[in-house]
Scaffold this motif. Structure first.
Motif, short mmCIF file in Angstrom:
data_model
loop_
_atom_site.label_atom_id
_atom_site.label_comp_id
_atom_site.label_asym_id
_atom_site.label_seq_id
_atom_site.Cartn_x
_atom_site.Cartn_y
_atom_site.Cartn_z
N ASP A 216 -6.02 2.28 9.47
CA ASP A 216 -7.19 3.15 9.35
C ASP A 216 -6.90 4.45 8.63
O ASP A 216 -7.77 5.30 8.48
CB ASP A 216 -7.77 3.44 10.74
N SER A 217 -5.66 4.64 8.17
CA SER A 217 -5.32 5.84 7.40
C SER A 217 -5.51 5.58 5.92
O SER A 217 -5.52 4.43 5.47
CB SER A 217 -3.87 6.25 7.67
N LEU A 218 -5.66 6.64 5.13
CA LEU A 218 -5.87 6.50 3.69
C LEU A 218 -4.67 5.82 3.04
O LEU A 218 -4.83 4.90 2.24
CB LEU A 218 -6.12 7.87 3.05
N ARG A 219 -3.47 6.26 3.38
CA ARG A 219 -2.27 5.66 2.80
C ARG A 219 -2.11 4.21 3.23
O ARG A 219 -1.65 3.36 2.47
CB ARG A 219 -1.05 6.49 3.17
N GLY A 220 -2.51 3.93 4.49
CA GLY A 220 -2.45 2.56 4.96
C GLY A 220 -3.40 1.66 4.21
O GLY A 220 -3.08 0.50 3.89
N MET A 221 -4.60 2.15 3.91
CA MET A 221 -5.58 1.35 3.16
C MET A 221 -5.12 1.14 1.72
O MET A 221 -5.26 0.04 1.17
CB MET A 221 -6.94 2.04 3.21
N LEU A 222 -4.56 2.18 1.10
CA LEU A 222 -4.05 2.04 -0.26
C LEU A 222 -2.91 1.03 -0.32
O LEU A 222 -2.83 0.23 -1.25
CB LEU A 222 -3.57 3.40 -0.79
N MET A 223 -2.06 1.07 0.70
CA MET A 223 -0.94 0.13 0.74
C MET A 223 -1.44 -1.30 0.86
O MET A 223 -0.92 -2.21 0.20
CB MET A 223 -0.04 0.47 1.93
N ARG A 224 -2.46 -1.54 1.66
CA ARG A 224 -2.96 -2.90 1.89
C ARG A 224 -3.82 -3.42 0.75
O ARG A 224 -4.03 -4.62 0.64
CB ARG A 224 -3.72 -2.94 3.23
N ILE A 225 -4.31 -2.52 -0.11
CA ILE A 225 -5.00 -2.96 -1.33
C ILE A 225 -3.99 -3.45 -2.36
O ILE A 225 -4.29 -4.32 -3.18
CB ILE A 225 -5.85 -1.80 -1.90
N ASN A 226 -2.79 -2.93 -2.27
CA ASN A 226 -1.73 -3.23 -3.23
C ASN A 226 -1.26 -4.68 -3.07
O ASN A 226 -0.68 -5.04 -2.04
CB ASN A 226 -0.58 -2.25 -2.99
N PRO A 227 -1.45 -5.55 -4.06
CA PRO A 227 -1.01 -6.95 -3.93
C PRO A 227 0.50 -7.09 -3.81
O PRO A 227 0.99 -8.06 -3.22
CB PRO A 227 -1.54 -7.62 -5.21
N LEU A 228 1.26 -6.14 -4.37
CA LEU A 228 2.71 -6.20 -4.29
C LEU A 228 3.18 -6.10 -2.84
O LEU A 228 4.18 -6.71 -2.46
CB LEU A 228 3.33 -5.07 -5.12
N PHE A 229 2.47 -5.33 -2.03
CA PHE A 229 2.81 -5.20 -0.61
C PHE A 229 2.74 -6.55 0.08
O PHE A 229 3.65 -6.95 0.81
CB PHE A 229 1.86 -4.20 0.06
N HIS A 230 1.66 -7.30 -0.14
CA HIS A 230 1.47 -8.58 0.53
C HIS A 230 2.50 -9.61 0.06
O HIS A 230 2.98 -10.43 0.85
CB HIS A 230 0.05 -9.09 0.29
N MET A 231 2.84 -9.59 -1.22
CA MET A 231 3.83 -10.53 -1.73
C MET A 231 5.21 -10.26 -1.14
O MET A 231 5.95 -11.18 -0.78
CB MET A 231 3.88 -10.47 -3.26
N VAL A 232 5.56 -8.98 -1.06
CA VAL A 232 6.86 -8.61 -0.48
C VAL A 232 6.90 -8.98 1.00
O VAL A 232 7.88 -9.56 1.49
CB VAL A 232 7.13 -7.11 -0.70
N GLU A 233 5.84 -8.64 1.73
CA GLU A 233 5.81 -8.89 3.17
C GLU A 233 5.86 -10.38 3.49
O GLU A 233 6.45 -10.80 4.49
CB GLU A 233 4.55 -8.28 3.79
N LEU A 234 5.26 -11.20 2.66
CA LEU A 234 5.23 -12.63 2.90
C LEU A 234 6.64 -13.22 2.93
O LEU A 234 6.92 -14.16 3.67
CB LEU A 234 4.40 -13.33 1.81
N VAL A 235 7.54 -12.65 2.13
CA VAL A 235 8.92 -13.12 2.10
C VAL A 235 9.78 -12.39 3.12
O VAL A 235 10.59 -13.00 3.82
CB VAL A 235 9.52 -12.93 0.68
#
Length: 262
Positions: free
Chosen positions: A200-219
């Motif tokens: 619910d934070s601004l930085r948290g939302m920006l991070m979760r919009i970032n597709p690179l975050f999801h690709m890294v986390e998946l591995v």
């Protein structure tokens, strides 16, 4: 009119050009240096043990716990950043081949991807050391990382095609993307932890919009025994389907214009 799946199949059937040329590019680049191919490993050492150690000290976290986090994130991020940045100039840098009649553009995309995977493999010994000293390594997650990384590479194909076509049409795209990735590295949790950014934070939302975050986390998350948010699964499913649809359409519609653009 070019068809993406047909050209990819032909490229895999005849890998001589892109597989050999990608390796020769690396050899020629480093053969005159004193360290030679050790330069392929050195960036991983600097990022994981140098930068990782620095930020582990700032965060008050022991390096043996933080190094694995940085190592996996760096290895995956480097594959993605290398493909995205270099694909924007893939066609222009190969204009002599294209003008000479080599119009199967997927060869040039696979050349970029192969080079990125060479860098990835070269960093694995350094990553393995970081994983070996991590106290809570989950072996089930290590095995799960193989299909996760396969999905990342599957996405890398359409990413390379889309950015390659855009880069051929707009030559300034390479400079733009290069500068964007300086920010993307900081926005992706490589040298910091994602759990410090609430959704619910601004930085948290920006991070979760970032597709690179999801690709890294998946591995990374399964290997380190961390929970993957359901958002990541939804995000990756939509991204994969939408990305390939966009790549197939763009390649069929615009691939024939590449010789004119470059």
């Amino acid at each position: 009119m070019r068809y993406l799946t047909k050209d990819i199949a032909a490229s895999f059937k005849h890998p001589e050009f892109w597989a050999l040329s990608s390796w020769l590019d690396i050899v020629v680049r480093y053969r005159r240096s004193s360290l030679g191919l050790f330069w392929l490993v050195l960036p991983a050492v600097i990022y994981i043990w140098g930068l990782g150690g620095f930020f582990a000290h700032i965060a008050g976290t022991p390096l043996f716990k933080f190094a694995a986090h940085v190592a996996i994130g760096y290895a995956v991020f480097r594959v993605l950043s290398t493909v995205i940045v270099e694909s924007t100039t893939a066609f222009a840098s190969s204009s002599a081949f294209i003008m000479d009649g080599h119009v199967r553009l997927t060869d040039f995309m696979l050349r970029v991807i192969a080079k990125a995977l060479f860098y990835f493999v070269a960093s694995l010994p350094v990553v393995a050391i970081a994983l070996a000293i991590y106290p809570d390594l989950h072996w089930t997650g290590v095995f799960l990382s193989v299909p996760s990384m396969t999905l990342i590479i599957f996405n890398v194909f359409w990413i390379g095609v889309v950015f390659g076509l855009v880069g051929a049409r707009f030559p300034d795209m390479s400079q733009f993307i290069g500068n964007i990735f300086m920010f993307a590295f900081l926005l992706t949790p490589i040298i910091w932890r994602a759990d410090g950014m609430p959704a619910d934070s601004l930085r948290g939302m920006l991070m979760r919009i970032n597709p690179l975050f999801h690709m890294v986390e998946l591995v990374r998350a399964p290997m380190l025994g961390e929970r993957i948010e359901m958002l990541t699964f939804y995000y990756m499913g939509i991204l994969t389907i939408a990305g390939w649809m966009a790549a197939v359409f763009a390649y069929r519609r615009y691939a024939r214009f590449v010789p004119i653009w470059i």
